[in-house]
Write an enzyme that holds these catalytic residues in place. Structure first.
Site, PDB file in Angstrom:
ATOM      1  N   HIS A   1       0.998   4.969   6.475  1.00 24.22           N
ATOM      2  CA  HIS A   1       0.759   5.582   5.167  1.00 24.22           C
ATOM      3  C   HIS A   1       0.981   7.091   5.277  1.00 24.22           C
ATOM      4  O   HIS A   1       1.273   7.597   6.363  1.00 24.22           O
ATOM      5  CB  HIS A   1      -0.666   5.271   4.697  1.00 24.22           C
ATOM      6  CG  HIS A   1      -0.905   3.803   4.555  1.00 24.22           C
ATOM      7  ND1 HIS A   1      -1.646   3.079   5.455  1.00 24.22           N
ATOM      8  CD2 HIS A   1      -0.456   2.933   3.628  1.00 24.22           C
ATOM      9  CE1 HIS A   1      -1.642   1.805   5.080  1.00 24.22           C
ATOM     10  NE2 HIS A   1      -0.929   1.694   3.980  1.00 24.22           N
TER      11      HIS A   1
ATOM     12  N   SER B   1       0.818  -1.216   0.000  1.00 30.75           N
ATOM     13  CA  SER B   1       0.000   0.000   0.000  1.00 30.75           C
ATOM     14  C   SER B   1       0.858   1.276   0.000  1.00 30.75           C
ATOM     15  O   SER B   1       0.346   2.361  -0.281  1.00 30.75           O
ATOM     16  CB  SER B   1      -0.949   0.005   1.194  1.00 30.75           C
ATOM     17  OG  SER B   1      -0.230  -0.171   2.389  1.00 30.75           O
TER      18      SER B   1
ATOM     19  N   ASP C   1      -3.326   5.614  11.921  1.00 27.41           N
ATOM     20  CA  ASP C   1      -2.455   5.201  10.813  1.00 27.41           C
ATOM     21  C   ASP C   1      -1.194   6.069  10.797  1.00 27.41           C
ATOM     22  O   ASP C   1      -1.223   7.221  10.359  1.00 27.41           O
ATOM     23  CB  ASP C   1      -3.219   5.324   9.481  1.00 27.41           C
ATOM     24  CG  ASP C   1      -2.385   4.853   8.283  1.00 27.41           C
ATOM     25  OD1 ASP C   1      -1.191   4.549   8.471  1.00 27.41           O
ATOM     26  OD2 ASP C   1      -2.936   4.807   7.166  1.00 27.41           O
TER      27      ASP C   1
END
Ligand code: NAG
Ligand code: NAG
Length: 353
Positions: free
Chosen positions: A332, A106, A329
């Site tokens: 990312h 990702s 998160d």
């Protein structure tokens, strides 16, 4: 005496070769673009996220209510020279009729989305199409006949379902056939090597004839990267294909790494670490990656984004990735944000030759 002398000479030569080898792949024209610091620049960010309707919600921090804005305003400034400003039209002209593919997890998706958004906002009237089909996505700039692809592949090597379970095969790389003949390849892999329990998508690891329940993850990573490196060495024609590897992208889950209280995370961080040194030091996985790249015969350029990204403790979605529903998160990156700089560096590398 004679023995230890010749051993020292061998060691010294090995060291020289290693330094020389890494110099070739990481430093160009006397200036290391990956060494520098983040400077405030009012002309940033490079684009407005509302112009990119195809962006994944998990990267769109502003729409999910991230209140601070400083993190949008930092430009990477190499110490020894200036980076060329990103020119989307020039980028597409250079790639006319070609295919570029990101292969990885990702964080690779993060960079692919950043690049498509940078190019679309640079040329808002150029017609495009986006096809997302499971693990494979294609963004096409029709008039330029340029395809920017993303192939989700967290380990690069194979995972095969067998009678006794899912087997991660460290020396088998079937996906390679989809990479053959692509003009620009940008790989990444690391984060999934750390997963255990329910997030671990395999039951056994196989190397040659041997099967293991588990092994040191850095050792497994090195074996898989070596399989990938052999694939590149045997299959890539450097006259046709340029190969990049995205350096390991750091997370910011533990504030002790940048000298704050334990227990703090990326949540609430609104400024980068200043200067060009990250207190937490290098990442072990990055050192493994560099070691494998140095052993290769074919030219592969490391997009050495680890340190510059380590400095960006402020760059993650934290709770603004999916509106807070998926927790915190710190892996990312918000878009606009740090992956835009990875693409500015990719652009700099592409125009160099
Ligand atoms: C980089 O840009 C600045 C400001 O535009 C300029 O003053 C400086 O000389 C440039 N440095 C190099 C190495 O070109
Ligand atoms: C696998 O095992 C067989 C017999 O046990 C041996 O002949 C063969 O060379 C082994 N292959 C590898 C790759 O180790």
């Amino acid at each position: 005496m004679g023995w230890s002398f010749s051993i020292s000479v061998v060691l010294f030569l090995t060291l020289l070769i290693q330094i020389h080898g890494s110099g070739r792949s990481f430093i160009e024209s006397g200036c290391n673009l990956f060494q520098g610091s983040w400077v405030y620049d009012n002309s940033y960010p490079l684009y407005d996220i509302s112009m990119c309707p195809f962006i994944e919600p998990e990267f769109d921090c502003e729409s999910h209510g991230r209140p601070d804005k400083f993190y949008l305003k930092y430009r990477w400034q190499p110490t020894g020279c200036n980076l060329t400003r990103f020119n989307g039209e020039d980028f597409l002209n250079r790639l006319r009729g070609k295919r570029l593919m990101f292969v990885g997890d990702s964080l690779s998706l993060n960079q692919w989305q950043s690049l498509t958004c940078m190019l679309h906002t640079a040329l808002p009237f150029a017609s495009y199409s986006v096809v997302r089909n499971g693990d494979f996505s294609i963004f096409t700039f029709t008039t330029y006949n340029v395809k920017l692809m993303f192939s989700r592949n967290a380990f690069l090597v194979d995972i095969v379902g067998e009678k006794n379970g899912r087997v991660l095969k460290l020396d088998s790389i079937g996906a390679g056939k989809t990479w053959k003949g692509i003009d620009v390849l940008i790989f990444d892999s690391w984060h999934w090597w750390l997963h255990t329990g329910r997030k671990q998508p395999w039951d056994f690891i196989q190397v040659g004839n041997q099967t293991f329940r588990d092994m040191d993850r850095l050792v497994a990573y090195e074996k898989a990267l070596t399989t990938w490196a052999k694939w590149v060495d045997y299959n890539v024609n450097p006259a046709k294909t340029r190969v990049f590897f995205q350096g390991v992208s750091p997370d910011h889950e533990n504030a002790q790494k940048w000298g704050e209280h334990a227990g703090n995370t990326c949540l609430g961080q609104s400024r980068p670490v200043l200067g060009s040194k990250y207190p937490g030091g290098p990442l072990p996985a990055e050192l493994v990656l560099e070691k494998v790249l140095r052993s290769m015969k074919k030219p592969v350029k490391l997009l050495d984004i680890t340190t510059l990204s380590q400095l960006r403790k402020d760059g993650h979605p934290s709770i603004y990735g999916t509106g807070g529903h998926r927790g915190l998160d710190c892996s990312h990156w918000c878009l606009p944000g740090v992956p835009d700089t990875w693409n500015v560096l990719l652009y700099a590398a592409l125009i160099q030759k």
